[in-house]
Structure formats: structure tokens, C-alpha cells
Design an enzyme around this catalytic site. Structure first.
Site, PDB file in Angstrom:
ATOM      1  N   GLN A  43      11.357  -4.342 -41.818  1.00 37.87           N
ATOM      2  CA  GLN A  43       9.275  -3.328 -42.750  1.00 37.87           C
ATOM      3  C   GLN A  43       9.758  -2.410 -43.354  1.00 37.87           C
ATOM      4  O   GLN A  43       9.348  -1.747 -44.016  1.00 37.87           O
ATOM      5  CB  GLN A  43       9.671  -3.051 -41.095  1.00 37.87           C
ATOM      6  CG  GLN A  43       8.515  -4.174 -40.435  1.00 37.87           C
ATOM      7  CD  GLN A  43       8.627  -3.640 -38.355  1.00 37.87           C
ATOM      8  OE1 GLN A  43       8.482  -2.536 -38.405  1.00 37.87           O
ATOM      9  NE2 GLN A  43       9.007  -4.392 -37.336  1.00 37.87           N
ATOM     10  N   CYS A 161       8.662   5.175 -38.301  1.00 38.58           N
ATOM     11  CA  CYS A 161       9.401   5.709 -39.463  1.00 38.58           C
ATOM     12  C   CYS A 161       7.840   7.070 -39.408  1.00 38.58           C
ATOM     13  O   CYS A 161       7.124   6.456 -40.145  1.00 38.58           O
ATOM     14  CB  CYS A 161       9.190   4.325 -40.306  1.00 38.58           C
ATOM     15  SG  CYS A 161       9.734   5.304 -41.778  1.00 38.58           S
ATOM     16  N   THR A 302      13.103   4.499 -35.924  1.00 41.74           N
ATOM     17  CA  THR A 302      13.047   3.493 -36.655  1.00 41.74           C
ATOM     18  C   THR A 302      14.397   2.764 -36.825  1.00 41.74           C
ATOM     19  O   THR A 302      15.003   2.405 -35.341  1.00 41.74           O
ATOM     20  CB  THR A 302      14.152   5.188 -38.286  1.00 41.74           C
ATOM     21  OG1 THR A 302      15.334   4.975 -36.812  1.00 41.74           O
ATOM     22  CG2 THR A 302      13.422   5.979 -38.320  1.00 41.74           C
ATOM     23  N   ALA A 303      14.699   1.299 -37.418  1.00 36.70           N
ATOM     24  CA  ALA A 303      15.572   0.397 -37.647  1.00 36.70           C
ATOM     25  C   ALA A 303      16.946   0.836 -37.415  1.00 36.70           C
ATOM     26  O   ALA A 303      17.761   0.821 -36.796  1.00 36.70           O
ATOM     27  CB  ALA A 303      15.585  -0.314 -38.924  1.00 36.70           C
ATOM     28  N   CYS A 336      14.811   8.564 -41.780  1.00 34.43           N
ATOM     29  CA  CYS A 336      13.996   8.751 -42.666  1.00 34.43           C
ATOM     30  C   CYS A 336      13.730   9.023 -43.724  1.00 34.43           C
ATOM     31  O   CYS A 336      14.120   9.919 -44.412  1.00 34.43           O
ATOM     32  CB  CYS A 336      12.292  10.089 -42.036  1.00 34.43           C
ATOM     33  SG  CYS A 336      11.359   9.082 -41.930  1.00 34.43           S
TER      34      CYS A 336
HETATM   35  P1  FAD Z   1      10.478  -4.650 -34.442  1.00 29.59           P
HETATM   36  O1  FAD Z   1      11.262  -5.125 -35.459  1.00 29.59           O
HETATM   37  O2  FAD Z   1       9.009  -4.786 -34.798  1.00 29.59           O
HETATM   38  O3  FAD Z   1      10.577  -6.596 -33.293  1.00 29.59           O
HETATM   39  C1  FAD Z   1       9.580  -6.681 -32.736  1.00 29.59           C
HETATM   40  C2  FAD Z   1      10.215  -8.316 -32.545  1.00 29.59           C
HETATM   41  O4  FAD Z   1       9.772  -8.637 -30.962  1.00 29.59           O
HETATM   42  C3  FAD Z   1       9.675  -9.160 -33.364  1.00 29.59           C
HETATM   43  O5  FAD Z   1      10.298  -9.623 -34.101  1.00 29.59           O
HETATM   44  C4  FAD Z   1       8.033  -9.324 -32.581  1.00 29.59           C
HETATM   45  O6  FAD Z   1       8.389 -10.997 -33.342  1.00 29.59           O
HETATM   46  C5  FAD Z   1       9.081  -9.578 -31.297  1.00 29.59           C
HETATM   47  N1  FAD Z   1       8.125  -9.587 -29.782  1.00 29.59           N
HETATM   48  C6  FAD Z   1       7.164  -9.383 -30.171  1.00 29.59           C
HETATM   49  N2  FAD Z   1       6.140  -9.561 -29.023  1.00 29.59           N
HETATM   50  C7  FAD Z   1       6.821 -10.092 -27.867  1.00 29.59           C
HETATM   51  C8  FAD Z   1       6.899 -11.454 -26.702  1.00 29.59           C
HETATM   52  N3  FAD Z   1       5.826 -11.040 -25.939  1.00 29.59           N
HETATM   53  N4  FAD Z   1       7.995 -12.000 -26.194  1.00 29.59           N
HETATM   54  C9  FAD Z   1       8.724 -12.186 -27.414  1.00 29.59           C
HETATM   55  N5  FAD Z   1       9.079 -11.489 -28.561  1.00 29.59           N
HETATM   56  C10 FAD Z   1       8.096 -10.376 -29.606  1.00 29.59           C
HETATM   57  N6  FAD Z   1      12.774   1.773 -40.511  1.00 29.59           N
HETATM   58  C11 FAD Z   1      13.554   2.541 -40.803  1.00 29.59           C
HETATM   59  O7  FAD Z   1      15.385   2.579 -40.675  1.00 29.59           O
HETATM   60  N7  FAD Z   1      13.848   3.385 -42.553  1.00 29.59           N
HETATM   61  C12 FAD Z   1      12.730   3.241 -42.909  1.00 29.59           C
HETATM   62  O8  FAD Z   1      12.403   3.466 -44.253  1.00 29.59           O
HETATM   63  C13 FAD Z   1      11.422   2.487 -41.988  1.00 29.59           C
HETATM   64  N8  FAD Z   1      10.721   2.437 -42.698  1.00 29.59           N
HETATM   65  C14 FAD Z   1       9.456   2.011 -42.044  1.00 29.59           C
HETATM   66  C15 FAD Z   1       7.994   1.794 -42.699  1.00 29.59           C
HETATM   67  C16 FAD Z   1       7.402   0.680 -42.288  1.00 29.59           C
HETATM   68  C17 FAD Z   1       5.304   0.936 -42.809  1.00 29.59           C
HETATM   69  C18 FAD Z   1       6.762   0.781 -40.926  1.00 29.59           C
HETATM   70  C19 FAD Z   1       6.262  -0.822 -40.348  1.00 29.59           C
HETATM   71  C20 FAD Z   1       8.209   0.632 -40.359  1.00 29.59           C
HETATM   72  C21 FAD Z   1       9.027   1.385 -40.514  1.00 29.59           C
HETATM   73  N9  FAD Z   1      10.595   1.326 -40.164  1.00 29.59           N
HETATM   74  C22 FAD Z   1      11.712   2.295 -40.887  1.00 29.59           C
HETATM   75  C23 FAD Z   1      10.926   1.012 -38.609  1.00 29.59           C
HETATM   76  C24 FAD Z   1      11.485  -0.563 -38.493  1.00 29.59           C
HETATM   77  O9  FAD Z   1      10.886  -0.260 -39.366  1.00 29.59           O
HETATM   78  C25 FAD Z   1      11.461  -0.231 -36.835  1.00 29.59           C
HETATM   79  O10 FAD Z   1      11.094   0.643 -36.266  1.00 29.59           O
HETATM   80  C26 FAD Z   1      12.120  -1.546 -36.224  1.00 29.59           C
HETATM   81  O11 FAD Z   1      11.447  -2.031 -36.777  1.00 29.59           O
HETATM   82  C27 FAD Z   1      12.298  -1.315 -34.742  1.00 29.59           C
HETATM   83  O12 FAD Z   1      13.020  -2.831 -34.793  1.00 29.59           O
HETATM   84  P2  FAD Z   1      12.707  -3.363 -33.485  1.00 29.59           P
HETATM   85  O13 FAD Z   1      13.436  -4.687 -33.062  1.00 29.59           O
HETATM   86  O14 FAD Z   1      12.531  -2.539 -31.941  1.00 29.59           O
HETATM   87  O15 FAD Z   1      10.458  -3.797 -33.582  1.00 29.59           O
END
Ligand code: FAD
Length: 404
Positions: A43, A161, A302-303, A336
Site C-alpha cells: 500500500q 499513514c 504504517t508498514a 512517514c
Molecule cells: P494490511 O497490510 O492492510 O493487511 C491486512 C490483511 O488482512 C490483508 O491481506 C487482508 O486481506 C487480510 N484480512 C482482512 N480481513 C480478513 C479476515 N476476515 N480474515 C483473514 N484475513 C483478513 N506505510 C508506511 O510505512 N509508509 C508509507 O509511506 C505508507 N503509505 C501509505 C499510503 C496509503 C495510500 C495507504 C493506504 C497506506 C500507507 N501505509 C504506509 C500504511 C501501510 O500500508 C499499513 O500500515 C500496512 O499495510 C499495515 O499492515 P497490516 O498487515 O496491519 O494491514
């Protein structure tokens, strides 16, 4: 009921990084990941797609490719958590048991909370980098528009983010500046909150950027309705509702705890997994951990935060499996990279309490000033570090910092 030593729910940035980290520490560990999606998204790249820097396919890979070897992929959505019985219910009626559970389902984008938004998106100049399929539309609009009014919105916190709504705006302005159109485009930022960025150290550089592009700042201005065909956006402000006509509208949607979490015993009042701020362990269920956007730690969502949290969770899960107390702690690091123009970034890196926490020495990148090197980090170095470092559990490469 199938049972695994570790069940991770969610194969996003946080879930895959944690699985990879655990497998590196303990090859052969019995891990299952519950994840319905066939595609894994990077993302952080969507901002760059909206700015015409990355192509869409640089931000997605088949889920099968990022699943660490030796991990069982349960290709289903989770439908409920039963922490008393150490069981996760699956879509379609199945279930899976665990010794330790890691919740990593991310948060939820609540598009429906803004009246008329869902129908409006993707047409009539209404876009959002928060959706994979719409980030390219942002870039098309930026190229098309030569005059008129462009609105960029930010909902109440917490959002993932927190800088992304601004990044979209600055990259658009940078493009218009280069093309010589900026003088004919009125740009407004409508932020439901009261500050440009939560960590004060980074605000001066952002204010300079706002002044340079001539952006109109509106704090306490919360988008509540969009009329696509009429090209009108309505904001709730302290002094009542304000409606603005637009030629382009970039929306960052309101964000909530994941409904699966919110409906479970794992949630805090806001619908996020209730975990310890350092150990990432659940406050009431010692065999449950969470990380990434679904947790209630007070870091920036954030990631980059997930990158630091994953090894902490990996170490503490292995300790829990061995009947020991948590051994690693997370300091709240998040990052960020604020794209203030095409080619320059203000690299915000900070930990709990807004403590500035740079990875590189100041003479290489001074995070409080726009930096060319930081741009190259984001545009050239971070994607391969994500795919080949973070998602592969290569911590010596991505996380040289000691735990605790
Ligand atoms: P996600 O990566 O969203 O993963 C969640 C997962 O859970 C998905 O694969 C989904 O399919 C799965 N899931 C959902 N529901 C279920 C269910 N019921 N059962 C099983 N699985 C399920 N971060 C940075 O570090 N730097 C940046 O510059 C940055 N820019 C960004 C820009 C944008 C436009 C966006 C949208 C985000 C940005 N981020 C950035 C934030 C970063 O992408 C997220 O913080 C990160 O992806 C979080 O990881 P996560 O695994 O918690 O969630």
C-alpha cells in the site's frame, strides 16, 4: 478441528513479516496463515502510483509468492475469534485451533460514512489513493486538470499513514507547478484534525511546502457528503456545514477497527485489539498477540511500524510457546515519508510520545528538511527492502536495531 502451533490471521504487511521472522528463528515451526485474498498489496506504493512515479503492478504480488515456505496458507476469511477455546472460526463454517494466535487483519476503510462517496468514486474528479484501483485515476486527474479547484481531505484520526492525504496533495501540486498550471488551480486541504502533522518537529518544513504551493488550510473541516455529478463536497465545521465546488477531490476515508476484531472479546472500546504497548501481547489473553493496523498501540499506523513490530511479536510468540514471559519490546517506531515534491521527501521517523527516532545519521538524511536522498530511499530502496527484506524475515537487513 485442525490445529497449529501458531495461527496468524491476515497475510498483509504485518502477518507475512511476522511469519517470515518466526520461520527464520525456528525453521519447521507449525504456522498457518488465514488469508482470503489472492493478492498481497504494498500500500505505501499507492501514493507513488497517484503521483505517476510507480506503476500499479509494482504495488501488488500474488499472495502465493509472498507466503513464506513451510507455512500453511488457509485460503479463507476468518469469521470470528473464540479466545476462550483457542479457536478461529472461518468463513463457510470451518474452524482452526491454535496454541498462540497472532491477529494482523489491518483496519477498515469506512467509505460508507461519507454520504454519496461510494457512488462518486472513480468519476467526476473524485478519487483516492487509499484504493488500489483508484490511485491511477488520481494521476490521470492531475495530468488533466489545468485550472479550477482541487480539494484534499483528511478524516479524524486514527488513520493509516497519517501523512498520505498530504502526500497526494503535494505530489499533485508539484506536478502542476512543473506544468505551469499551479497559479490557475486553487488547492485546499480540509483536515478534520487541528494540526498538519502530529509530531511538531516536522511541521515547519510542511508549512513551507503549503506556502510554496499556495494551499488553503482548513482545520476542523470534516468531509461528510459528496455529490459527484454536481461536483460538490460538504464539510462539517465548527461554524456549520460548508459546501465547496471542486474539479478534483482526493478523499482519505474515515477508518475503523476491523469488524471481526470489534465484534470479538479481543477488542478495546474503539474496536482495535487490546494489546500491551511494548510486548504486543493481549492484555487479557496471554496466548494472543496482535500487530499492524488492527492493534491499539499508540504508534503511527504504517508498514514501517509493522516492520519493527514483527520481530518483537516473533520473539514473544516463541517465548509464549515455550511457556516463558515476553522477551522483546517495541518502542513505538513508525515512519512517514512525506513527499513534499517529486524528488524530495521530509522523512518523519518517530516513536511513542512523538520522540524523533531517525534510522540514518543526520548528515545523510535530516528528517526535518526536504531531502533528495530520502526520495531515493522511498522510490528506489524501500520497495525491494519490503519484498526481499521485511517479507522474508531478513532482519539483519531491515532491522539492525536491538530488541529491548
Ligand atoms: P494490511 O497490510 O492492510 O493487511 C491486512 C490483511 O488482512 C490483508 O491481506 C487482508 O486481506 C487480510 N484480512 C482482512 N480481513 C480478513 C479476515 N476476515 N480474515 C483473514 N484475513 C483478513 N506505510 C508506511 O510505512 N509508509 C508509507 O509511506 C505508507 N503509505 C501509505 C499510503 C496509503 C495510500 C495507504 C493506504 C497506506 C500507507 N501505509 C504506509 C500504511 C501501510 O500500508 C499499513 O500500515 C500496512 O499495510 C499495515 O499492515 P497490516 O498487515 O496491519 O494491514
Amino acid at each position: 478441528t485442525a490445529r497449529h502451533s501458531v495461527v496468524i490471521v491476515g497475510g498483509g504487511s504485518a502477518g507475512i513479516a511476522t511469519a517470515a521472522s518466526m520461520i527464520r528463528r525456528r525453521p519447521g515451526l507449525d504456522i498457518a496463515i488465514v488469508e482470503p485474498s489472492a493478492v498481497h498489496f504494498y500500500q505505501p506504493g499507492w501514493t507513488m502510483v497517484g503521483g505517476g512515479v510507480f506503476t500499479l503492478d509494482q504495488t501488488a504480488r500474488p499472495m502465493a509468492e509472498v507466503m513464506p515456505g513451510g507455512v500453511k496458507w488457509i485460503r479463507s476469511g476468518a469469521a470470528g475469534f473464540d479466545p476462550e477455546n483457542k479457536t478461529v472460526h472461518l468463513d463457510g463454517g470451518g474452524e482452526v485451533g491454535y496454541d498462540v494466535l497472532v491477529v494482523a487483519v489491518g483496519n477498515r476503510l469506512a467509505w460508507e460514512e461519507i454520504t454519496g462517496l461510494e457512488e462518486a468514486l472513480g468519476r467526476n474528479g473524485v478519487t483516492s489513493n487509499y484504493r488500489y484501483d483508484l490511485a491511477p485515476y488520481t494521476w490521470r486527474l492531475v495530468q488533466q486538470i489545468k485550472s479550477g479547484r482541487a480539494l484534499f481531505t483528511q478524516p479524524p484520526m486514527p488513520i493509516k499513514c497519517a501523512g498520505a492525504p498530504q502526500k497526494a496533495m503535494y505530489l499533485s501540486c508539484s506536478e502542476w507547478e512543473k506544468a505551469g498550471h499551479l497559479g490557475s488551480i486553487e488547492v485546499e486541504f480540509h483536515n478534520a484534525g487541528s494540526v498538519l502533522f502530529g509530531v511538531p518537529d516536522y511541521v515547519p518544513a510542511l508549512m513551507e511546502t503549503v506556502d510554496r504551493y499556495g494551499i488553503g488550510l482548513n482545520f476542523g473541516s470534516n468531509l461528510v457528503a459528496v455529490d459527484g455529478p454536481a461536483r460538490e463536497a460538504t464539510f462539517r465545521t465548527e461554524s456549520g456545514e460548508v459546501t465547496r465546488r471542486f474539479d478534483m477531490l482526493h478523499v482519505c476515508p474515515p477508518q475503523k477497527g476491523h469488524p471481526l476484531v470489534a465484534a470479538s472479546d479481543l477488542a478495546d472500546e474503539a474496536g482495535y485489539v487490546d494489546i500491551d504497548q511494548a510486548t504486543m501481547r493481549h492484555t487479557r489473553y496471554p496466548d494472543v498477540f496482535a500487530l499492524g493496523d488492527c492493534g491499539n498501540t499508540a504508534n503511527a499506523k504504517t508498514a514501517a511500524a509493522a516492520r519493527k513490530q514483527a520481530p518483537v511479536v516473533a520473539v514473544n510468540v516463541l517465548a509464549a510457546l515455550a511457556g516463558r514471559e515476553p522477551e522483546a519490546g517495541y518502542d513505538g517506531y513508525g515512519s512517514c515519508p512525506l513527499t513534499v515534491e517529486r524528488g524530495k521527501i521530509v522523512l518523519a521517523e518517530f516513536a511513542y510520545g512523538g520522540k524523533v527516532s531517525p534510522t540514518l545519521p543526520k548528515w545523510l538524511i535530516n528528517g526535518t528538511k526536504p531531502s533528495r536522498l530520502a526520495w531515493h530511499l522511498k522510490a528506489d530502496a524501500l520497495p525491494p527492502i519490503y519484498w526481499h527484506g521485511m517479507l522474508k524475515g531478513r532482519e539483519w537487513l531491515v532491522n539492525p536495531m536491538p530488541l529491548y
